[in-house]
Scaffold this active site. Sequence first.
Site, PDB file in Angstrom:
ATOM      1  N   ASP A  48       0.841  -1.201   0.000  1.00 32.66           N
ATOM      2  CA  ASP A  48       0.000   0.000   0.000  1.00 32.66           C
ATOM      3  C   ASP A  48       0.878   1.254   0.000  1.00 32.66           C
ATOM      4  OD1 ASP A  48       0.878  -0.163   2.592  1.00 32.66           O
ATOM      5  OD2 ASP A  48      -1.096   0.027   3.531  1.00 32.66           O
ATOM      6  N   SER A  49       2.207   1.061  -0.119  1.00 37.33           N
ATOM      7  CA  SER A  49       3.104   2.186  -0.401  1.00 37.33           C
ATOM      8  C   SER A  49       2.737   2.842  -1.727  1.00 37.33           C
ATOM      9  CB  SER A  49       4.569   1.724  -0.406  1.00 37.33           C
ATOM     10  OG  SER A  49       4.723   0.532  -1.151  1.00 37.33           O
ATOM     11  N   ASP A  87      -0.981  -6.169   0.081  1.00 37.18           N
ATOM     12  CA  ASP A  87      -1.314  -5.502   1.345  1.00 37.18           C
ATOM     13  C   ASP A  87      -2.816  -5.350   1.516  1.00 37.18           C
ATOM     14  OD1 ASP A  87       0.762  -4.871   3.051  1.00 37.18           O
ATOM     15  OD2 ASP A  87       1.355  -3.090   1.903  1.00 37.18           O
ATOM     16  N   LYS A 116      -0.939  -9.326   3.433  1.00 42.23           N
ATOM     17  CA  LYS A 116      -0.160  -8.772   4.555  1.00 42.23           C
ATOM     18  C   LYS A 116      -1.031  -7.784   5.312  1.00 42.23           C
ATOM     19  CE  LYS A 116       3.485  -5.759   3.886  1.00 42.23           C
ATOM     20  NZ  LYS A 116       3.023  -4.518   4.526  1.00 42.23           N
ATOM     21  N   GLU A 118      -1.039  -5.248   9.132  1.00 45.14           N
ATOM     22  CA  GLU A 118      -0.135  -4.612  10.096  1.00 45.14           C
ATOM     23  C   GLU A 118      -0.640  -4.734  11.530  1.00 45.14           C
ATOM     24  OE1 GLU A 118       0.627  -0.537   8.962  1.00 45.14           O
ATOM     25  OE2 GLU A 118       1.185  -1.109   6.914  1.00 45.14           O
ATOM     26  N   GLU A 185       9.655  -3.915  10.221  1.00 45.73           N
ATOM     27  CA  GLU A 185      10.070  -2.621   9.655  1.00 45.73           C
ATOM     28  C   GLU A 185      10.661  -1.744  10.759  1.00 45.73           C
ATOM     29  OE1 GLU A 185       7.250  -0.728   7.068  1.00 45.73           O
ATOM     30  OE2 GLU A 185       8.479   1.096   6.898  1.00 45.73           O
TER      31      GLU A 185
HETATM   32  O1  KIV Z   1       3.555  -1.042   1.544  1.00 44.21           O
HETATM   33  C1  KIV Z   1       4.736  -1.385   1.479  1.00 44.21           C
HETATM   34  O2  KIV Z   1       5.439  -1.174   0.498  1.00 44.21           O
HETATM   35  C2  KIV Z   1       5.308  -2.068   2.627  1.00 44.21           C
HETATM   36  C3  KIV Z   1       6.803  -2.097   2.696  1.00 44.21           C
HETATM   37  C4  KIV Z   1       7.297  -0.848   3.344  1.00 44.21           C
HETATM   38  C5  KIV Z   1       7.295  -3.291   3.386  1.00 44.21           C
HETATM   39  O3  KIV Z   1       4.615  -2.509   3.486  1.00 44.21           O
END
Ligand code: KIV
Length: 268
Positions: A48-49, A87, A116, A118, A185
Amino acid sequence: MNTRKPMTLHRLREMHASGEKIAMLTCYDAAFAQVLDAAGVDSLLVGDSIGMVLQGHASTAAVSMDEMLYHTACVARANRAAWGIADMPFGSYQESADSAVHNAVRLMQAGAQMIKLEGGGWTVPIVRRLVERGIPVCAHLGFTPQSVHALGGYRVQGRDAASSSALRAHAMELVGVGAQFLLLEMVPAALARELTKESPVPVIGIGAGAGCSGPVLVLHDMRGLTSDSPPRFVRNFLAGGATIQSAIGQYVKDVKEGRFPDDAVHGV
Ligand code: KIV
């Protein structure tokens, strides 16, 4: 022609157990999925970056489920062999285990092989439920970007005794309910190294030193596209005039041969 065998969770776990490094990068579209896969990147993370590196937001909080589905599908169409992780965006699992299952299923249908999410502690029942429903989970601990405001900014996590033992407890609890990957992280290298040794599942690090099962970098960071003064844990693999293909190849080689990350240069 790309003749790699498709990556599996079983193989990734073997790599973790034997100390063979896992090379992971974020990826958001089909063109790069093809290049990264062909270069031998073991796992692609549709992070989600995208909120920050593609959309120009100040954090990842604005990213929607529809946007994650779109980018996950783009990557899945071109990826042949790398392990594909997507994500869960902010708001897609916070409310209930039911909404988490609903949204995780949509990401799997779009082509993800693992999702993924968090956080630790409160995420345990959610992860348990996802795993029971056949959805592989990567648990992201340490600095969790969706909570940047709650955490008071970009800060290393797990520095003192209390927070490092909480992080360790969260990691083991999540693995205990079936998380198949951990991602740490901005965690001190020594703590990440210890956790990796104790963990039965692969531990991927970003800003977590060289002792993890392997690193992940944000694709735009490792090509010098995001900032003039990137975080300490980033290396620009395009510096010096490399092509994109050779930069990605160099990343895979340096991870596999233990040259990246280097605690002395990239540790936090
Ligand atoms: O969203 C993302 O790119 C991430 C990385 C920082 C691991 O979670």
